[in-house]
Design a protein around this motif. Structure first.
Motif, PDB file in Angstrom:
ATOM      1  N   GLN A  47       0.832  -1.204   0.000  1.00  0.00           N
ATOM      2  CA  GLN A  47       0.000   0.000   0.000  1.00  0.00           C
ATOM      3  C   GLN A  47       0.867   1.255   0.000  1.00  0.00           C
ATOM      4  O   GLN A  47       0.569   2.226  -0.702  1.00  0.00           O
ATOM      5  CB  GLN A  47      -0.931  -0.011   1.204  1.00  0.00           C
ATOM      6  CG  GLN A  47      -1.928   1.136   1.202  1.00  0.00           C
ATOM      7  CD  GLN A  47      -2.877   1.067   2.375  1.00  0.00           C
ATOM      8  OE1 GLN A  47      -2.449   0.795   3.506  1.00  0.00           O
ATOM      9  NE2 GLN A  47      -4.149   1.293   2.123  1.00  0.00           N
ATOM     10  N   LEU A  48       1.971   1.228   0.752  1.00  0.00           N
ATOM     11  CA  LEU A  48       2.842   2.399   0.825  1.00  0.00           C
ATOM     12  C   LEU A  48       3.516   2.731  -0.507  1.00  0.00           C
ATOM     13  O   LEU A  48       3.839   3.890  -0.768  1.00  0.00           O
ATOM     14  CB  LEU A  48       3.899   2.214   1.911  1.00  0.00           C
ATOM     15  CG  LEU A  48       3.388   2.346   3.341  1.00  0.00           C
ATOM     16  CD1 LEU A  48       4.443   1.889   4.339  1.00  0.00           C
ATOM     17  CD2 LEU A  48       2.971   3.788   3.626  1.00  0.00           C
ATOM     18  N   ILE A  49       3.734   1.724  -1.343  1.00  0.00           N
ATOM     19  CA  ILE A  49       4.353   2.002  -2.651  1.00  0.00           C
ATOM     20  C   ILE A  49       3.305   2.111  -3.753  1.00  0.00           C
ATOM     21  O   ILE A  49       3.648   2.214  -4.928  1.00  0.00           O
ATOM     22  CB  ILE A  49       5.434   0.964  -3.026  1.00  0.00           C
ATOM     23  CG1 ILE A  49       4.858  -0.444  -3.148  1.00  0.00           C
ATOM     24  CG2 ILE A  49       6.589   1.021  -2.034  1.00  0.00           C
ATOM     25  CD1 ILE A  49       5.816  -1.483  -3.724  1.00  0.00           C
ATOM     26  N   GLY A  50       2.040   2.089  -3.381  1.00  0.00           N
ATOM     27  CA  GLY A  50       0.967   2.276  -4.357  1.00  0.00           C
ATOM     28  C   GLY A  50       0.594   1.037  -5.138  1.00  0.00           C
ATOM     29  O   GLY A  50      -0.066   1.127  -6.174  1.00  0.00           O
ATOM     30  N   GLU A  51       0.966  -0.124  -4.634  1.00  0.00           N
ATOM     31  CA  GLU A  51       0.631  -1.380  -5.299  1.00  0.00           C
ATOM     32  C   GLU A  51      -0.712  -1.877  -4.746  1.00  0.00           C
ATOM     33  O   GLU A  51      -0.785  -2.823  -3.961  1.00  0.00           O
ATOM     34  CB  GLU A  51       1.749  -2.402  -5.086  1.00  0.00           C
ATOM     35  CG  GLU A  51       1.619  -3.589  -5.977  1.00  0.00           C
ATOM     36  CD  GLU A  51       2.735  -4.605  -5.798  1.00  0.00           C
ATOM     37  OE1 GLU A  51       2.749  -5.557  -6.591  1.00  0.00           O
ATOM     38  OE2 GLU A  51       3.562  -4.477  -4.885  1.00  0.00           O
ATOM     39  N   GLU A  52      -1.768  -1.219  -5.181  1.00  0.00           N
ATOM     40  CA  GLU A  52      -3.108  -1.449  -4.638  1.00  0.00           C
ATOM     41  C   GLU A  52      -3.602  -2.877  -4.874  1.00  0.00           C
ATOM     42  O   GLU A  52      -4.237  -3.467  -3.996  1.00  0.00           O
ATOM     43  CB  GLU A  52      -4.094  -0.441  -5.226  1.00  0.00           C
ATOM     44  CG  GLU A  52      -5.414  -0.388  -4.520  1.00  0.00           C
ATOM     45  CD  GLU A  52      -5.353   0.159  -3.090  1.00  0.00           C
ATOM     46  OE1 GLU A  52      -6.341  -0.032  -2.368  1.00  0.00           O
ATOM     47  OE2 GLU A  52      -4.332   0.748  -2.682  1.00  0.00           O
ATOM     48  N   ASP A  53      -3.316  -3.448  -6.053  1.00  0.00           N
ATOM     49  CA  ASP A  53      -3.760  -4.824  -6.330  1.00  0.00           C
ATOM     50  C   ASP A  53      -3.158  -5.814  -5.335  1.00  0.00           C
ATOM     51  O   ASP A  53      -3.845  -6.713  -4.847  1.00  0.00           O
ATOM     52  CB  ASP A  53      -3.398  -5.247  -7.754  1.00  0.00           C
ATOM     53  CG  ASP A  53      -4.238  -4.559  -8.806  1.00  0.00           C
ATOM     54  OD1 ASP A  53      -5.278  -3.957  -8.460  1.00  0.00           O
ATOM     55  OD2 ASP A  53      -3.851  -4.623  -9.989  1.00  0.00           O
ATOM     56  N   GLU A  54      -1.870  -5.655  -5.039  1.00  0.00           N
ATOM     57  CA  GLU A  54      -1.212  -6.555  -4.084  1.00  0.00           C
ATOM     58  C   GLU A  54      -1.777  -6.332  -2.683  1.00  0.00           C
ATOM     59  O   GLU A  54      -2.000  -7.293  -1.940  1.00  0.00           O
ATOM     60  CB  GLU A  54       0.302  -6.329  -4.093  1.00  0.00           C
ATOM     61  CG  GLU A  54       1.072  -7.199  -3.136  1.00  0.00           C
ATOM     62  CD  GLU A  54       1.161  -8.649  -3.552  1.00  0.00           C
ATOM     63  OE1 GLU A  54       1.889  -9.392  -2.879  1.00  0.00           O
ATOM     64  OE2 GLU A  54       0.517  -9.065  -4.521  1.00  0.00           O
ATOM     65  N   TYR A  55      -1.993  -5.085  -2.321  1.00  0.00           N
ATOM     66  CA  TYR A  55      -2.581  -4.759  -1.021  1.00  0.00           C
ATOM     67  C   TYR A  55      -3.931  -5.464  -0.860  1.00  0.00           C
ATOM     68  O   TYR A  55      -4.168  -6.145   0.146  1.00  0.00           O
ATOM     69  CB  TYR A  55      -2.739  -3.242  -0.896  1.00  0.00           C
ATOM     70  CG  TYR A  55      -3.545  -2.800   0.297  1.00  0.00           C
ATOM     71  CD1 TYR A  55      -3.046  -2.914   1.590  1.00  0.00           C
ATOM     72  CD2 TYR A  55      -4.818  -2.262   0.132  1.00  0.00           C
ATOM     73  CE1 TYR A  55      -3.796  -2.517   2.686  1.00  0.00           C
ATOM     74  CE2 TYR A  55      -5.569  -1.856   1.225  1.00  0.00           C
ATOM     75  CZ  TYR A  55      -5.055  -1.989   2.499  1.00  0.00           C
ATOM     76  OH  TYR A  55      -5.796  -1.591   3.584  1.00  0.00           O
ATOM     77  N   LEU A  56      -4.791  -5.350  -1.859  1.00  0.00           N
ATOM     78  CA  LEU A  56      -6.123  -5.965  -1.792  1.00  0.00           C
ATOM     79  C   LEU A  56      -6.041  -7.488  -1.808  1.00  0.00           C
ATOM     80  O   LEU A  56      -6.800  -8.174  -1.114  1.00  0.00           O
ATOM     81  CB  LEU A  56      -7.001  -5.452  -2.929  1.00  0.00           C
ATOM     82  CG  LEU A  56      -7.346  -3.963  -2.858  1.00  0.00           C
ATOM     83  CD1 LEU A  56      -8.077  -3.516  -4.122  1.00  0.00           C
ATOM     84  CD2 LEU A  56      -8.138  -3.638  -1.608  1.00  0.00           C
ATOM     85  N   ARG A  57      -5.106  -8.038  -2.575  1.00  0.00           N
ATOM     86  CA  ARG A  57      -4.917  -9.487  -2.616  1.00  0.00           C
ATOM     87  C   ARG A  57      -4.504 -10.007  -1.238  1.00  0.00           C
ATOM     88  O   ARG A  57      -4.994 -11.033  -0.763  1.00  0.00           O
ATOM     89  CB  ARG A  57      -3.871  -9.856  -3.675  1.00  0.00           C
ATOM     90  CG  ARG A  57      -3.750 -11.356  -3.920  1.00  0.00           C
ATOM     91  CD  ARG A  57      -2.616 -11.672  -4.875  1.00  0.00           C
ATOM     92  NE  ARG A  57      -1.310 -11.382  -4.298  1.00  0.00           N
ATOM     93  CZ  ARG A  57      -0.712 -12.120  -3.363  1.00  0.00           C
ATOM     94  NH1 ARG A  57      -1.313 -13.185  -2.875  1.00  0.00           N
ATOM     95  NH2 ARG A  57       0.465 -11.786  -2.891  1.00  0.00           N
ATOM     96  N   CYS A  58      -3.614  -9.274  -0.579  1.00  0.00           N
ATOM     97  CA  CYS A  58      -3.186  -9.674   0.766  1.00  0.00           C
ATOM     98  C   CYS A  58      -4.340  -9.603   1.759  1.00  0.00           C
ATOM     99  O   CYS A  58      -4.494 -10.493   2.598  1.00  0.00           O
ATOM    100  CB  CYS A  58      -2.026  -8.804   1.241  1.00  0.00           C
ATOM    101  SG  CYS A  58      -0.475  -9.115   0.382  1.00  0.00           S
ATOM    102  N   LEU A  59      -5.151  -8.551   1.668  1.00  0.00           N
ATOM    103  CA  LEU A  59      -6.315  -8.455   2.551  1.00  0.00           C
ATOM    104  C   LEU A  59      -7.280  -9.612   2.308  1.00  0.00           C
ATOM    105  O   LEU A  59      -7.829 -10.179   3.266  1.00  0.00           O
ATOM    106  CB  LEU A  59      -7.035  -7.124   2.356  1.00  0.00           C
ATOM    107  CG  LEU A  59      -6.325  -5.875   2.856  1.00  0.00           C
ATOM    108  CD1 LEU A  59      -7.214  -4.642   2.641  1.00  0.00           C
ATOM    109  CD2 LEU A  59      -5.907  -5.987   4.303  1.00  0.00           C
TER     110      LEU A  59
END
Length: 148
Positions: free
Chosen positions: A119-131
């Motif tokens: 999330q801090l580097i703006g990788e929203e897809d990875e952030y959401l996948r992790c959630l």
């Protein structure tokens, strides 16, 4: 019925953990030394990732990107080592990985640190996948990791 209330779903996966690594960490051994000696122990990678994130997110408006990337790399390593352990314990890529089972927390903490650093580097897809992975594993993990 599993502890998660699904009659047809797989049973919860309970990792065995790494007692030596966990003991070393609890006794104050440097997490980098623990990860070097026990590279398959997700908990050591979680300690490293969380420390890097803590260093990256001072009160300044911009996080230290080099520390964020270190956290991302540590978390990704612990995440993959945890996936290896989960598969060895019968996990098929889905199903409960309970937060309440302490030996699962190293893996789940790595997923949480990966989410925060992504999330801090703006990788929203990875952030959401992790959630999604945390929610599928155990919705309580998101709350315990402060991601809600």
């Amino acid at each position: 019925m599993t502890s998660f209330g699904d009659l047809l779903g797989p049973p919860p996966t309970l990792l065995t953990g790494d007692d030596d690594a966990e003991s070393d960490l609890l006794n104050g051994t440097d997490p980098a030394a623990v990860a070097a000696e026990h590279p398959s122990a997700s908990i050591a990678w979680a300690y490293l990732a969380e420390a890097a994130l803590a260093d990256a997110e001072p009160e300044a408006a911009q996080p230290d990107v080099s520390r964020v990337m270190a956290a991302y790399a540590y978390a990704r390593t612990g995440y993959h080592r945890g996936l290896d352990q989960l598969r060895r314990h019968g996990w098929k890529g889905f199903g409960p990985v309970p937060w309440s089972h302490e030996q699962n927390q190293g893996f789940l903490r790595c997923v949480g640190a990966l989410a925060r650093s992504a999330q801090l580097i703006g990788e929203e897809d990875e952030y959401l996948r992790c959630l999604d992975l945390l929610n599928d594993s155990d919705p309580r993990a998101i709350t315990e990791l402060g991601l809600d």
